[in-house]
Design a protein around this motif. Sequence first.
Motif: not given
Length: 234
Positions: A134-156
Amino acid sequence: MAESNVKVLGTWASPFVMRVKIALHLKSVSYEDVEEDLLAPKSELLLKSNPVYKKIPVFFHAHNPICESLIILQYIDEVWTTSASSILPSDPYERSQSRFWAAYVDDKFFPALRRLLIGATEEDKKAALAEVVEGTVVLEGAFGELSKGKAFFGGDNIGFVDIALGSLLGWIEVIGKQCETKLVSEAKTPRLVQWADCFSAHEAVKDVLPDVDKLADFGLKLRAKILKALAPTN
């Protein structure tokens, strides 16, 4: 050559120690690596430098000890401001979100992962596995929000959440193999799979993440030690 006033007290297998080393590599800061044996009694240096929690990592700068990995990351980011990109975003809202998700990794995801490693019964492991998935699925969603389509959670660039979660990748693979389940998979978390590949291959990361087979062997020894400590005494 390591800077004489920068030291990291920890062990190669600890994801929390890996966080500190990755941050230092990102900032191009050399350091002295002081190894603490987790399978042996705690050293005098550890007990003296972290008397409250008695845990690694401990980061020393100018002989001052700093404890708790996320606090250390913020300290490194604030001290070495001219080296590479910032680990935490400059925007207050984005900064708050990075702290929130790093706290989620530490307070929710990691404890479930740890229970999956040391669970004494199949029922314990089954419950922990469900929570980790369940946590990995939650983090998958967080990655979509934070990365803004880039490679990392932090963006570029690698950021706070990348380091917090990425330091666990070796243990995620080891524990997944032990329970015969791919915890980060193309089927459920395709973006996390791509992110994990990018993160692991980064110059600041690839020499820090440990060999999985070596980590698996250490995990068995650590599990035995923990279970022995938890066992009731008569």
